[in-house]
Scaffold this active site. Structure first.
Site, PDB file in Angstrom:
ATOM      1  N   GLY A  68       0.668  -1.143  -0.044  1.00 53.80           N
ATOM      2  CA  GLY A  68      -0.069   0.021  -0.085  1.00 53.80           C
ATOM      3  C   GLY A  68       0.825   1.231   0.008  1.00 53.80           C
ATOM      4  N   LYS A 122     -14.371   1.937   8.266  1.00 57.52           N
ATOM      5  CA  LYS A 122     -13.328   2.513   9.158  1.00 57.52           C
ATOM      6  C   LYS A 122     -13.711   2.986  10.572  1.00 57.52           C
ATOM      7  CE  LYS A 122      -9.719   3.006   7.884  1.00 57.52           C
ATOM      8  NZ  LYS A 122      -8.624   1.673   7.962  1.00 57.52           N
ATOM      9  N   TYR A 138     -17.348   2.790   2.870  1.00 56.19           N
ATOM     10  CA  TYR A 138     -15.858   2.754   3.292  1.00 56.19           C
ATOM     11  C   TYR A 138     -15.674   3.599   4.553  1.00 56.19           C
ATOM     12  CZ  TYR A 138     -11.177   4.326   3.938  1.00 56.19           C
ATOM     13  OH  TYR A 138      -9.951   4.811   4.505  1.00 56.19           O
ATOM     14  N   SER A 172      -6.282  -2.369   5.192  1.00 56.58           N
ATOM     15  CA  SER A 172      -7.600  -2.114   5.015  1.00 56.58           C
ATOM     16  C   SER A 172      -8.223  -2.082   3.565  1.00 56.58           C
ATOM     17  CB  SER A 172      -8.339  -0.787   5.868  1.00 56.58           C
ATOM     18  OG  SER A 172      -9.517  -1.094   6.459  1.00 56.58           O
TER      19      SER A 172
HETATM   20  P1  NAP Z   1      -3.813   1.358  -0.417  1.00 57.15           P
HETATM   21  O1  NAP Z   1      -2.712   2.000  -1.074  1.00 57.15           O
HETATM   22  O2  NAP Z   1      -4.953   0.960  -1.500  1.00 57.15           O
HETATM   23  O3  NAP Z   1      -3.371   0.374   0.809  1.00 57.15           O
HETATM   24  C1  NAP Z   1      -4.367  -0.455   1.274  1.00 57.15           C
HETATM   25  C2  NAP Z   1      -3.626  -1.702   1.800  1.00 57.15           C
HETATM   26  O4  NAP Z   1      -4.490  -2.677   2.270  1.00 57.15           O
HETATM   27  C3  NAP Z   1      -3.051  -2.470   0.480  1.00 57.15           C
HETATM   28  O5  NAP Z   1      -1.745  -2.843   1.069  1.00 57.15           O
HETATM   29  C4  NAP Z   1      -3.951  -3.845   0.184  1.00 57.15           C
HETATM   30  O6  NAP Z   1      -3.412  -4.990  -0.265  1.00 57.15           O
HETATM   31  C5  NAP Z   1      -4.540  -3.733   1.841  1.00 57.15           C
HETATM   32  N1  NAP Z   1      -5.646  -4.732   1.636  1.00 57.15           N
HETATM   33  C6  NAP Z   1      -6.897  -4.306   1.339  1.00 57.15           C
HETATM   34  N2  NAP Z   1      -7.758  -5.317   1.577  1.00 57.15           N
HETATM   35  C7  NAP Z   1      -6.912  -6.552   2.089  1.00 57.15           C
HETATM   36  C8  NAP Z   1      -7.417  -7.712   2.381  1.00 57.15           C
HETATM   37  N3  NAP Z   1      -8.656  -8.059   2.387  1.00 57.15           N
HETATM   38  N4  NAP Z   1      -6.495  -8.298   3.142  1.00 57.15           N
HETATM   39  C9  NAP Z   1      -4.999  -7.906   3.359  1.00 57.15           C
HETATM   40  N5  NAP Z   1      -4.625  -6.541   2.749  1.00 57.15           N
HETATM   41  C10 NAP Z   1      -5.608  -5.815   2.234  1.00 57.15           C
HETATM   42  O7  NAP Z   1      -4.364   2.587   0.681  1.00 57.15           O
HETATM   43  P2  NAP Z   1      -3.775   3.432   1.729  1.00 57.15           P
HETATM   44  O8  NAP Z   1      -4.068   4.914   1.019  1.00 57.15           O
HETATM   45  O9  NAP Z   1      -2.006   3.218   1.842  1.00 57.15           O
HETATM   46  O10 NAP Z   1      -4.408   3.171   2.922  1.00 57.15           O
HETATM   47  C11 NAP Z   1      -3.780   2.645   3.929  1.00 57.15           C
HETATM   48  C12 NAP Z   1      -4.508   2.836   5.048  1.00 57.15           C
HETATM   49  O11 NAP Z   1      -4.967   4.170   5.469  1.00 57.15           O
HETATM   50  C13 NAP Z   1      -5.965   2.041   5.209  1.00 57.15           C
HETATM   51  O12 NAP Z   1      -6.224   1.579   6.481  1.00 57.15           O
HETATM   52  C14 NAP Z   1      -6.773   3.385   4.833  1.00 57.15           C
HETATM   53  O13 NAP Z   1      -8.340   3.176   5.260  1.00 57.15           O
HETATM   54  C15 NAP Z   1      -6.158   4.299   5.442  1.00 57.15           C
HETATM   55  N6  NAP Z   1      -6.438   5.787   5.067  1.00 57.15           N
HETATM   56  C16 NAP Z   1      -6.254   6.043   3.884  1.00 57.15           C
HETATM   57  C17 NAP Z   1      -6.471   7.432   3.556  1.00 57.15           C
HETATM   58  C18 NAP Z   1      -6.065   8.139   1.977  1.00 57.15           C
HETATM   59  O14 NAP Z   1      -6.603   9.018   1.728  1.00 57.15           O
HETATM   60  N7  NAP Z   1      -5.348   7.128   1.355  1.00 57.15           N
HETATM   61  C19 NAP Z   1      -7.264   8.269   4.193  1.00 57.15           C
HETATM   62  C20 NAP Z   1      -7.216   7.952   5.676  1.00 57.15           C
HETATM   63  C21 NAP Z   1      -6.987   6.664   6.026  1.00 57.15           C
HETATM   64  P3  NAP Z   1      -3.473  -5.081  -1.778  1.00 57.15           P
HETATM   65  O15 NAP Z   1      -2.396  -4.192  -2.309  1.00 57.15           O
HETATM   66  O16 NAP Z   1      -3.415  -6.554  -2.012  1.00 57.15           O
HETATM   67  O17 NAP Z   1      -4.766  -4.378  -2.271  1.00 57.15           O
END
Ligand code: NAP
Length: 342
Positions: free
Chosen positions: A11, A160, A156, A84
């Protein structure tokens, strides 16, 4: 130095977090849903300039299954549970995101408790804090919780809030001394490390590639991914962070129009496609009748959600970059990696 499990090594936030842990001298295990993704994730660590990335241990584990989690947490002092589901589009059934988010967090917590992990830092979101309250001029802080039955709450957002609640309930009732700290980031921007970038980055991609002809009247909060990762590291070890939530945001909300202006001002020719005008809300509401993609944005039109980052600054000495620096860093990385050619 500690041994740390970071879930979700493929991620956006996960890879930056691993890079910072390695830079700080920690050793790291990370989980991926499939080991076929490992080489792509290693390229992201190389792009981040992470030292000793060849020393990272990779374990296959999915949030929807018990398999692999015991092996992933073995020997970990801390767990940063970042993974997630973060879908770019509305899922057909909301359980597609809620169940893995909630049950996955509980799987990680149970495995951490069994392995004698000191503290789990859970990546929650502002989605668990400031949604479902309708129009309010209030500034949200760590005492606020999203109302999952309130207006404009997507699957989504619900995932969370539900997952974070479940995590607090678990450590409260059966944590057996396991510490929990939660980081609640707003929209994460900053440098992308490869072509498989997070959904939040698509806004900048659309602005650079002409996919957004006019800026809708939408305000967002931003945090740079490097600052969000840094806050996870601080939350991991600060004694006073046990049992606390920390909002992670740069400062005041920024409008899509202000983002477009910052890109034009700082990237010049590379941002020539960024919108110069704004689209009125009434027109977007009208077009949303025939466009499912636009329909998703309607609840956000004109909504400004203010929040405070005072707690992380004061208690963890955290000092984030500005909104403009975060979004410009995203754009620069997309250009540098050749990801804006279509
Ligand atoms: P991202 O690049 O889409 O990363 C999400 C990660 O979660 C990926 O490694 C994905 O693996 C993994 N994942 C999803 N479903 C899964 C499952 N069933 N089992 C195991 N792994 C799984 O998004 P990110 O922005 O880095 O998000 C990381 C965290 O930050 C998340 O918890 C997200 O809710 C939180 N967050 C993000 C934002 C934002 O704006 N980006 C804001 C607030 C909070 P795959 O590569 O295999 O899909």
């Amino acid at each position: 130095m500690a041994h740390v499990l970071v879930t979700g090594g493929t991620g956006f936030l996960g890879s930056h977090t691993i890079a910072q842990l390695l830079t700080a001298g920690h050793t790291v295990t990370t989980t991926v849903r499939s080991l076929t993704r490992r080489s792509g994730a290693e390229r992201m660590l190389a792009e981040a300039g992470a030292p000793h990335a060849d020393g990272v241990s990779w374990v296959e584990a999915d949030l929807t299954s018990d398999r692999g989690w015991d092996r992933a947490v073995a020997g970990a002092d801390y767990v940063l549970h970042v993974a997630s589901p973060f879908p770019g589009a509305r899922p057909k059934n909301e359980d597609e995101v809620i169940v893995p988010a909630r049950d996955g967090a509980l799987r990680v917590l149970r495995a951490a408790r069994a392995a004698g992990v000191r503290r789990v830092v859970l990546t929650s979101s502002f989605a668990a804090v400031g949604y479902g309250h309708g129009a309010t001029g209030r500034r949200f802080d760590e005492d606020d919780w999203t109302r999952t039955d309130g207006p404009g709450v997507s699957a989504y957002v619900k995932s969370k809030a539900v997952a974070e609640r479940a995590a607090w309930d678990f450590v409260g009732s059966e944590g057996d001394g396991l510490e929990l700290t939660v980081v609640n980031p707003v929209g994460i921007f900053g440098p992308v490390l490869g072509p498989d970038y997070s959904a939040s980055v698509r806004i900048i991609h659309a602005m650079l590639t002409g996919g957004m002809r006019a800026a809708p009247p939408i305000w967002t909060n931003t945090v740079d991914v490097r600052d969000a990762a840094d806050l996870h590291l601080r939350a991991m070890t600060a004694p006073e962070a046990a049992g606390q939530r920390y909002l992670a945001l740069a400062g005041e909300p920024i409008s899509f129009q202000q983002i477009a202006l910052a890109l034009r001002a700082r990237l010049g020719e590379a941002a020539a496609e960024a919108p110069t005008g704004s689209a009125p809300a009434w027109l977007l509401r009208l077009l949303a009748v025939v466009s499912p993609a636009l329909r998703e944005t309607v609840p956000q039109l004109g909504v400004v959600r203010r929040a405070s980052h005072a707690k992380a600054r004061k208690e963890l000495d955290w000092s984030p970059r500005s909104n403009e620096d975060a979004v410009v860093a995203t754009a620069e990385s997309l250009v540098r990696l050749g990801l804006v050619s279509g």
